[in-house]
Design a protein around this motif. Sequence first.
Motif, PDB file in Angstrom:
ATOM      1  N   TYR A 121      15.330  55.757 -68.353  1.00 24.71           N
ATOM      2  CA  TYR A 121      15.237  55.339 -66.779  1.00 24.71           C
ATOM      3  C   TYR A 121      13.725  54.484 -67.229  1.00 24.71           C
ATOM      4  N   ASN A 125      14.002  62.409 -64.312  1.00 25.37           N
ATOM      5  CA  ASN A 125      14.691  60.746 -63.793  1.00 25.37           C
ATOM      6  C   ASN A 125      13.981  60.850 -62.327  1.00 25.37           C
ATOM      7  N   ILE A 172      21.446  54.606 -54.633  1.00 28.35           N
ATOM      8  CA  ILE A 172      21.792  54.425 -56.485  1.00 28.35           C
ATOM      9  C   ILE A 172      23.769  53.278 -55.910  1.00 28.35           C
ATOM     10  N   ARG A 173      24.331  54.349 -55.275  1.00 28.46           N
ATOM     11  CA  ARG A 173      25.403  53.519 -55.841  1.00 28.46           C
ATOM     12  C   ARG A 173      25.568  52.342 -54.063  1.00 28.46           C
ATOM     13  N   LYS A 231      25.218  62.205 -70.230  1.00 28.12           N
ATOM     14  CA  LYS A 231      24.263  62.046 -70.603  1.00 28.12           C
ATOM     15  C   LYS A 231      24.326  61.726 -72.040  1.00 28.12           C
ATOM     16  N   ALA A 260      20.982  49.155 -62.302  1.00 26.22           N
ATOM     17  CA  ALA A 260      20.768  50.443 -61.160  1.00 26.22           C
ATOM     18  C   ALA A 260      21.258  52.161 -61.800  1.00 26.22           C
ATOM     19  N   GLN A 261      22.736  51.722 -61.773  1.00 30.06           N
ATOM     20  CA  GLN A 261      23.053  53.246 -61.594  1.00 30.06           C
ATOM     21  C   GLN A 261      23.046  53.466 -63.654  1.00 30.06           C
ATOM     22  N   GLY A 262      23.002  54.696 -63.715  1.00 30.82           N
ATOM     23  CA  GLY A 262      22.513  54.776 -64.951  1.00 30.82           C
ATOM     24  C   GLY A 262      23.666  55.355 -65.122  1.00 30.82           C
ATOM     25  N   ARG A 276      12.874  51.252 -60.082  1.00 31.66           N
ATOM     26  CA  ARG A 276      13.714  51.576 -61.797  1.00 31.66           C
ATOM     27  C   ARG A 276      14.922  50.973 -62.289  1.00 31.66           C
ATOM     28  N   TYR A 280      15.488  62.754 -58.270  1.00 34.35           N
ATOM     29  CA  TYR A 280      16.477  62.072 -58.149  1.00 34.35           C
ATOM     30  C   TYR A 280      16.757  62.442 -56.949  1.00 34.35           C
ATOM     31  N   TYR A 304      19.484  65.381 -69.340  1.00 34.09           N
ATOM     32  CA  TYR A 304      18.634  64.333 -70.549  1.00 34.09           C
ATOM     33  C   TYR A 304      17.813  65.637 -71.751  1.00 34.09           C
TER      34      TYR A 304
END
Length: 393
Positions: A322, A174, A18-19, A236, A34-36, A368, A123, A205
């Motif tokens: 996502y 996620n 993700i990063r 979040k 990409a990164q949420g 995603r 995740y 979430y």
Amino acid sequence: MAKDHSSHRVNLFTESVIREMTRINNLHDGINLAQGFPDFDPPRELIDAAKTALDNGYNQYAITWGAPSLRQALAEKFRRDNAVIVDPDKHITVTCGGTEAMVSTMLAVIDPGDEVIIFEPFYENYGPDTLLCQGAPVYVKMRRQGDAFVFDPDELRRAFSKKTKAIVINTPHNPTGKVFSYDELKTIGDLCQEYDALAITDEPYEHILFDDETHHSIAALPGMGRRTITVNSLSKTYSVTGWRIGWAIALDEWITTAIRRAHDFVTVGAAAPLQEAAAAGLRFPQSYYRELAQGYTHRRDTMLSILGEMGFDYVTPKGAYYVMTGYPDCGFDDDNDFAIFLSSEIGVTPVPGRAFYHDPESGREYIRFAFPKRPETFAKVRERLSRLADYRR
Ligand code: GLN
């Protein structure tokens, strides 16, 4: 030192995909789906509460396991939202984000060789967290069935053994947007009790729900209160992913004592002024959470309409922010190749599906997208993704 002396432990996993995708996105000046993280501001009252705390002298260490005001607010919140009564002095540890809550929990309860059951796709953090503790992840697949991801209860049962120390749950989920039903959690809880295992549940979430879905916390299920660790965070629900305020709640005192011990030496504590602000946020009226869910329902619907127009074969998320989706045929049959193409040629960056599977091959059909975004961002995403028409086969 010329030789690589890095520990065996950190070589058991790679850097976060993700990063990595965020870095790739920034090279191409893309739109980072990409990164949420939200690209809109948190509530004004929360920022004001943080400023007030800074002005009022909350600038030294808080109590290592959390400021009293925040733990009190968390106990009230847990009773109100999650139907579990806790003692703020005995059961709550405030951490540097849910990420630290998760790894401090694992450090507190996992011994080398202990098995940790993880639903897949998962995740990213849960595998490395387990490996950092020299535990053994045991993956149980959730498979696509129509418009949902489901697990097979028999397969789950087969994953449990005498060595099972814990199972990781994440609901809303996620990357799939699955919201675990009461019955699914009951199945999991019954197995935990049968095998004397812990449930570590990650619920950041919980307030981002669509289509009249209900969030259930496994901690509230019969027999599960004392064998559950509930991880959550401010990130979040209040759009403050950079604040790094999270917590772990465990009703069994040996668990909280162990988490606090790990947490103390890992980070000492989370940012003191932001903990004060968090206490204010947790007391927002119920209308705040209703509006949050409405706002996200609109964002989800916008994202799905864009994906639908461009021929993406998505699975409808019921919660979280996502969407897991197949991708149209543009000459790529590999998630990573498609994700890099989308970032570099189209200017919209997703995460390749492999980030969420221990075996990259299982994620090949998926990417995603994160959708906590402003209308202007969606307009650009729509415009950019429409260029895919030129590449479609
Ligand atoms: N939870 C967010 C995601 O899945 C952010 C991940 C991260 O970079 N910590 O994208």
